[in-house]
Structures are given as structure tokens and as C-alpha cells.
Design a protein around this motif. Structure first.
Motif, PDB file in Angstrom:
ATOM      1  N   GLY A 155      36.284  34.943  56.136  1.00 33.10           N
ATOM      2  CA  GLY A 155      35.199  34.757  55.164  1.00 33.10           C
ATOM      3  C   GLY A 155      35.707  34.823  53.734  1.00 33.10           C
ATOM      4  N   ASN A 156      34.813  35.176  52.817  1.00 30.98           N
ATOM      5  CA  ASN A 156      35.153  35.222  51.391  1.00 30.98           C
ATOM      6  C   ASN A 156      35.679  36.584  50.962  1.00 30.98           C
ATOM      7  N   ALA A 157      36.795  36.580  50.243  1.00 32.28           N
ATOM      8  CA  ALA A 157      37.249  37.786  49.529  1.00 32.28           C
ATOM      9  C   ALA A 157      36.939  37.508  48.054  1.00 32.28           C
ATOM     10  N   VAL A 158      36.000  38.263  47.491  1.00 28.55           N
ATOM     11  CA  VAL A 158      35.500  37.983  46.140  1.00 28.55           C
ATOM     12  C   VAL A 158      35.968  39.067  45.165  1.00 28.55           C
ATOM     13  N   PHE A 159      36.442  38.623  43.989  1.00 25.86           N
ATOM     14  CA  PHE A 159      36.977  39.530  42.963  1.00 25.86           C
ATOM     15  C   PHE A 159      36.242  39.283  41.651  1.00 25.86           C
ATOM     16  N   SER A 160      35.828  40.365  40.989  1.00 27.32           N
ATOM     17  CA  SER A 160      35.030  40.203  39.765  1.00 27.32           C
ATOM     18  C   SER A 160      35.753  40.726  38.526  1.00 27.32           C
ATOM     19  N   PHE A 161      35.344  40.195  37.362  1.00 28.23           N
ATOM     20  CA  PHE A 161      35.831  40.672  36.054  1.00 28.23           C
ATOM     21  C   PHE A 161      34.592  40.738  35.158  1.00 28.23           C
ATOM     22  N   PRO A 162      34.246  41.929  34.623  1.00 26.51           N
ATOM     23  CA  PRO A 162      32.962  42.113  33.938  1.00 26.51           C
ATOM     24  C   PRO A 162      32.925  41.550  32.520  1.00 26.51           C
ATOM     25  N   ASN A 163      31.721  41.477  31.985  1.00 22.40           N
ATOM     26  CA  ASN A 163      31.522  40.949  30.637  1.00 22.40           C
ATOM     27  C   ASN A 163      31.571  42.075  29.597  1.00 22.40           C
ATOM     28  N   THR A 164      32.616  42.894  29.661  1.00 19.56           N
ATOM     29  CA  THR A 164      32.831  43.993  28.704  1.00 19.56           C
ATOM     30  C   THR A 164      34.330  44.105  28.456  1.00 19.56           C
ATOM     31  N   PRO A 165      34.742  44.844  27.418  1.00 18.73           N
ATOM     32  CA  PRO A 165      36.171  45.172  27.331  1.00 18.73           C
ATOM     33  C   PRO A 165      36.565  45.950  28.593  1.00 18.73           C
ATOM     34  N   VAL A 166      37.795  45.759  29.067  1.00 19.40           N
ATOM     35  CA  VAL A 166      38.268  46.520  30.233  1.00 19.40           C
ATOM     36  C   VAL A 166      39.663  47.044  29.955  1.00 19.40           C
ATOM     37  N   LYS A 167      40.049  48.070  30.720  1.00 17.47           N
ATOM     38  CA  LYS A 167      41.443  48.496  30.604  1.00 17.47           C
ATOM     39  C   LYS A 167      42.264  47.678  31.584  1.00 17.47           C
ATOM     40  N   CYS A 168      43.419  47.274  31.139  1.00 17.97           N
ATOM     41  CA  CYS A 168      44.295  46.381  31.885  1.00 17.97           C
ATOM     42  C   CYS A 168      43.560  45.167  32.428  1.00 17.97           C
ATOM     43  N   LEU A 191      47.589  39.984  45.583  1.00 15.39           N
ATOM     44  CA  LEU A 191      48.093  40.838  46.662  1.00 15.39           C
ATOM     45  C   LEU A 191      47.286  40.635  47.941  1.00 15.39           C
ATOM     46  N   THR A 192      45.986  40.407  47.789  1.00 10.07           N
ATOM     47  CA  THR A 192      45.139  40.109  48.950  1.00 10.07           C
ATOM     48  C   THR A 192      45.601  38.812  49.616  1.00 10.07           C
ATOM     49  N   ASP A 193      45.858  37.800  48.793  1.00  8.61           N
ATOM     50  CA  ASP A 193      46.379  36.526  49.311  1.00  8.61           C
ATOM     51  C   ASP A 193      47.679  36.757  50.089  1.00  8.61           C
ATOM     52  N   ALA A 194      48.568  37.556  49.497  1.00  8.24           N
ATOM     53  CA  ALA A 194      49.868  37.809  50.139  1.00  8.24           C
ATOM     54  C   ALA A 194      49.697  38.568  51.459  1.00  8.24           C
ATOM     55  N   TYR A 195      48.804  39.556  51.455  1.00  9.68           N
ATOM     56  CA  TYR A 195      48.584  40.365  52.664  1.00  9.68           C
ATOM     57  C   TYR A 195      47.984  39.512  53.787  1.00  9.68           C
ATOM     58  N   LEU A 196      47.015  38.664  53.432  1.00 15.66           N
ATOM     59  CA  LEU A 196      46.368  37.833  54.452  1.00 15.66           C
ATOM     60  C   LEU A 196      47.340  36.793  55.022  1.00 15.66           C
ATOM     61  N   ARG A 197      48.267  36.335  54.189  1.00 16.74           N
ATOM     62  CA  ARG A 197      49.296  35.414  54.699  1.00 16.74           C
ATOM     63  C   ARG A 197      50.223  36.149  55.673  1.00 16.74           C
ATOM     64  N   LYS A 198      50.591  37.365  55.264  1.00 14.28           N
ATOM     65  CA  LYS A 198      51.519  38.167  56.076  1.00 14.28           C
ATOM     66  C   LYS A 198      50.913  38.498  57.440  1.00 14.28           C
ATOM     67  N   THR A 199      49.586  38.686  57.477  1.00 14.84           N
ATOM     68  CA  THR A 199      48.932  39.103  58.726  1.00 14.84           C
ATOM     69  C   THR A 199      48.299  37.930  59.480  1.00 14.84           C
ATOM     70  N   LYS A 256      45.948  35.846  58.555  1.00 14.69           N
ATOM     71  CA  LYS A 256      44.490  35.652  58.414  1.00 14.69           C
ATOM     72  C   LYS A 256      44.121  34.709  57.274  1.00 14.69           C
ATOM     73  N   ARG A 257      45.134  34.238  56.531  1.00 18.84           N
ATOM     74  CA  ARG A 257      44.818  33.491  55.306  1.00 18.84           C
ATOM     75  C   ARG A 257      44.030  32.211  55.579  1.00 18.84           C
ATOM     76  N   SER A 258      44.303  31.560  56.713  1.00 17.04           N
ATOM     77  CA  SER A 258      43.614  30.289  57.005  1.00 17.04           C
ATOM     78  C   SER A 258      42.116  30.493  57.224  1.00 17.04           C
ATOM     79  N   LYS A 259      41.725  31.733  57.559  1.00 23.02           N
ATOM     80  CA  LYS A 259      40.298  32.023  57.783  1.00 23.02           C
ATOM     81  C   LYS A 259      39.648  32.636  56.551  1.00 23.02           C
ATOM     82  N   ALA A 260      40.414  32.691  55.463  1.00 28.93           N
ATOM     83  CA  ALA A 260      39.901  33.367  54.253  1.00 28.93           C
ATOM     84  C   ALA A 260      39.719  32.381  53.106  1.00 28.93           C
TER      85      ALA A 260
END
Length: 456
Positions: free
Chosen positions: A194-207, A217-225, A227-231
Motif C-alpha cells: 500500500g501507501n507509505a506517506v510522509f509529511s512536511f508541515p507548513n511551519t518552520p521545522v528543525k532539520c 530509508l523506507t524505500d531502501a528497506y522495502l527493496r531489501k525485504t 516489498k517495494r513492488s507492492k509499495a
């Protein structure tokens, strides 16, 4: 945070404030030295030459420098947390590559020996009377004040986001707090399809790089295991760009394209519907328009803002951040007040690398001000973000106030490199604990000159 989580530190800065701990007089033994802590009652001494607010990256660094300058007995630090965390490593904790335990040390072990540790929270800053009030009623006066209070995470501003203890059940994680970073790894480990969703807010953030590091890293982990073709990996950012500095943004767009990652700009997370595993984003360019994303894993970067003690004081600018001169780090209206790290309104990314560069400038500024001289060194806005792009590669982004690359090494740092990953994972934590926090590391400026034969 050279180093970027999110403040490292905080960093800065790097404030992770667990529940306040029971206050008590105690003396923590550090080697043969004693570290004094004080609490609910005013101690025999509640006036200090230098008072430091905050025990994150910026606060500990500056207290170490001030101790060397004025003697331990003339310096106090106000900080409620029993633990100090090196937050930049949380990117790797969330990806299962480092343990959470490796990121923390007792605050007593990083506090400069002999400096007074006021184990309490700052409640009110009163610069007109050179006084600070803590939440247990103690009043401390100062000659010089250094504000290093980091910033505040606002998970509560996302409608429907469940209680943290339920995050694992609802497949939600966040690398931005000590309570939630391991939940990111759980969600990643348990990912099926399914979907792995990542957000970035509309405020200043640290790093500002951290929300996409965990995505790579999620992409790399799913490839390693396998599962990437299903993600389907989706990065929804409130920003109009993938990264603020074009040189690195161009390199990241290439990576995103090659790894089949979907990037949606100007999308801001406003609601989570955990029972349906849905995340609702608003389109910042078309007010009122929203889009619902179903998720199998959701990484939340919370909205962030100034801490209330700064926001509610006369030290704040219109947005609530500490109002300092961007060249000298001296407060614009109170000449005996200074700021460092995530709590300030400096127009640069909030990272521990920025804190390192700021600390040497601030040290110099304070020396000059105390001699009634004009500060003679300027902070150029240097900050750094090691953009982790896999389990063994990093793009080391370094830049200044103008968003211009300010690279330490005489190579093209926009390329993914194993050496830079080693630096991020192994060298920088050592530099943080044994260099920065001891007030001995002021950023790579001098080394940059040497590496570029004096040309930068």
C-alpha cells in the motif's frame, strides 16, 4: 544535527522534554567533581553572571564555553530533563539502523562539572528586571542571559491524530520525538503493501531534511525485504520545492525519479483518520481543497513553533521567536541577552550543525560585549544537513544564509557517498558528545579554508 535530525540539536535545539521529574536537592557525582543541582527553593545563590536557559545542544555548548570564560560558579543552566538526546541519529533509529538508547545520555553527564543545574522549567523571562522565573517559583537574576530553549512540537494541531500509545496499532510513526521514533521502525517493519506517506508541515521545522531522509530509508528497506513492488511511496510537503538549495534539490529530484517516489508539493497534513488509515492534506495553493490519502504507513512531521516562555516575553519577534541580530546573535533590544539554536529567528535551517557554527560566533560576541567593544565576527548562516539517501549513502548539504552551498570538502557534495554516511552515522555523534557539548567544536569553518587552500 553536521548533523541534522531535527532543532540534533536542537539538536538544538534539541529539546526533548519528557515529563518533569520530581524536584529534589541532589548532587550527582561526575568523576571526582560534583555537579550541583537545585530546585524548589532558592539556593544560597540565585544570581549568576551568565544564566543559560535550556540544556539542549546550544545550552550545554554555551555553558561549557562560559564556564571556561568566567568560572563554573558564575554560570547556571535551567533544564528540566533528566536525559539529553542526540536527535540527528533518530533518522537511523526510525529506520532500525541504530538503537534509541544509543542516542541518549543522562543530562548530569553532559552538564559542565561545577556549573549549577537548575532542574526546572522556564516559566517566565523578564528581561526588564534581568530575572527568570521557573515553574517551581524560583527567581534567578542574571547579568547576561543566553536563551537556548529550542522549539515546541505541536502534534496536537493535527486533527484526529491518536494518542501516542495507539500509534503502533494505527501504523503511525514520527522521528521527531523520543516517544514516537521507535514507532516509525515498527510501522516500517510491519509494512505489507500500500501507501507509505510522509509529511512536511507548513511551519518552520528543525532539520528540514529529516522528513525525506526516512522516506529514502523506507524505500531502501522495502527493496531489501522484497516489498517495494507492492509499495507506493508518497512525499507530501507544504514547501514549493523539494529542498531549499537548488544544487541539492536537483540531485534529490533525480533520486526521487529513479526510485519511483511520488512527490506532491504544497500539501499540508491537517487530519488523520486512524480507523480508516487515511491522512487528509490541504492544498496550500487552493484554499479549501483537500485530498485524502490511504496509508499502510504514515510518518508525521509535526507542526513546530516557539516555546511559550519566549513567545510570551518581550524577547519575541512578531512570530514568537527570539529576536536576535543575524550576524552577532545578540538580542535586538536587550544588549545583555543572546540566543542560539532553534529558538531564534535566524533565517537559516535549524540544525545542530548551525548550533556549532553559531556557538563560536556567540562566544566571541559575548567576549566583545563584556569589554564594551563591538562584535567583530559575523555568523554567515552556515548550516548542514546530511541527507541520508539509503542505509549506506548520504548527500552532505552545507549552505549559508543565501542558500548558497558552503561545502567543507573539495569534492561535489551533491553526489551520494558512502564516506559521508560513515561521517553521519559514526563520526558526527562522536564530534557531538566530545567536541560540541564540551564547547570545543565551532563548526568546520577553519577546516573548510584548509581543504580549499584558503579559497573559501
Amino acid at each position: 544535527r553536521g548533523y541534522c535530525s531535527s532543532s540534533m540539536a536542537t539538536v538544538t535545539v534539541m529539546h526533548c522534554q519528557p515529563a518533569l521529574w520530581r524536584q529534589s536537592y541532589r548532587t550527582a557525582r561526575l568523576g571526582s567533581c560534583h555537579l550541583h543541582t537545585t530546585s524548589s527553593h532558592a539556593s544560597s545563590k540565585d544570581h549568576y553572571k551568565v544564566l543559560v536557559l535550556g540544556g539542549g545542544s546550544g545550552g550545554i555548548t554555551m555553558s561549557a564555553r562560559m564556564k571556561r570564560k568566567f568560572g563554573a560558579e558564575n554560570v547556571a543552566v535551567v533544564e528540566p530533563s533528566e536525559m539529553h538526546y542526540y536527535q540527528p541519529i533518530w533518522t537511523l533509529v526510525g529506520a532500525g539502523a541504530k538503537s534509541l538508547a544509543s542516542s541518549g545520555r543522562p543530562t548530569a553527564s553532559v552538564m559542565p562539572p561545577g556549573v549549577r543545574w537548575v532542574k526546572s522549567k522556564v516559566q517566565e523571562i523578564m528581561p526588564d528586571t534581568n530575572t527568570v522565573k521557573t515553574d517551581n517559583g524560583m527567581k534567578i537574576s542574571y547579568e547576561y542571559l543566553i536563551v537556548a530553549l529550542g522549539l515546541q512540537l505541536h502534534y496536537e494541531k493535527i486533527k484526529g491524530l491518536p494518542d501516542i500509545e495507539d500509534w503502533v496499532k494505527f501504523k503511525i510513526g514520527s522521528n521527531y520525538s523520543v516517544q514516537t521514533v521507535e514507532k516509525t521502525w515498527k510501522a516500517l517493519e510491519n509494512f505489507k503493501e500500500g501507501n507509505a506517506v510522509f509529511s512536511f508541515p507548513n511551519t518552520p521545522v528543525k532539520c528540514a531534511g529529516a522528513p525525506q531522509k526516512i522516506m529514502y530509508l523506507t524505500d531502501a528497506y522495502l527493496r531489501k525485504t522484497g516489498k517495494r513492488s507492492k509499495a507506493n511511496i508518497v512525499y507530501n510537503t507544504s514547501l514549493p520545492v523539494l529542498f531549499g538549495v537548488k544544487k541539492y534539490a536537483d540531485a534529490l529530484w533525480e533520486i526521487v525519479k529513479n526510485r519511483n517516489i511520488q512527490v506532491n508539493l504544497r500539501q499540508n497534513l491537517i487530519e488523520v483518520r486512524p480507523d480508516k488509515q487515511q491522512a487528509v492534506f490541504e492544498n496550500l495553493d487552493k484554499p479549501g481543497e483537500t485530498k485524502v490519502f490511504e496509508y499502510e504507513m504514515l510518518h508525521v512531521t509535526p507542526p513546530m513553533g516557539p516555546v511559550s516562555a519566549v513567545k510570551e516575553s518581550s524577547l519575541a519577534d512578531g512570530a514568537g521567536w527570539l529576536d536576535v541580530n543575524k550576524d552577532t546573535l545578540q538580542h535586538k533590544r536587550y544588549p545583555n541577552v543572546f540566543g542560539i539554536g532553534d529558538c531564534t529567528n535566524l533565517p537559516t535551517s535549524k540544525t545542530a550543525a548551525a548550533v556549532a557554527a553559531q556557538s563560536s560566533i556567540l562566544d566571541r560576541t559575548i567576549s566583545k560585549i563584556m569589554k564594551n567593544e563591538k562584535p567583530d565576527r559575523k555568523y554567515d548562516g552556515y548550516t548542514s544537513c546530511p541527507l541520508v539517501t539509503s542505509y549506506n549513502t548520504v548527500i552532505l548539504a552545507e549552505f549559508d544564509y543565501d542558500g548558497q552551498p558552503l561545502e567543507t570538502f573539495p569534492i561535489d557534495q551533491s553526489k551520494e557517498r558512502r564516506t559521508m554516511f560513515h561521517m553521519k552515522a559514526d563520526v558526527m555523534p562522536h564530534l557531538y558528545w566530545h567536541g560540541l557539548l564540551k564547547g570545543l567544536w565551532g563548526g568546520p569553518g577553519p577546516y573548510r579554508k584548509i581543504m580549499h587552500l584558503g579559497m573559501k
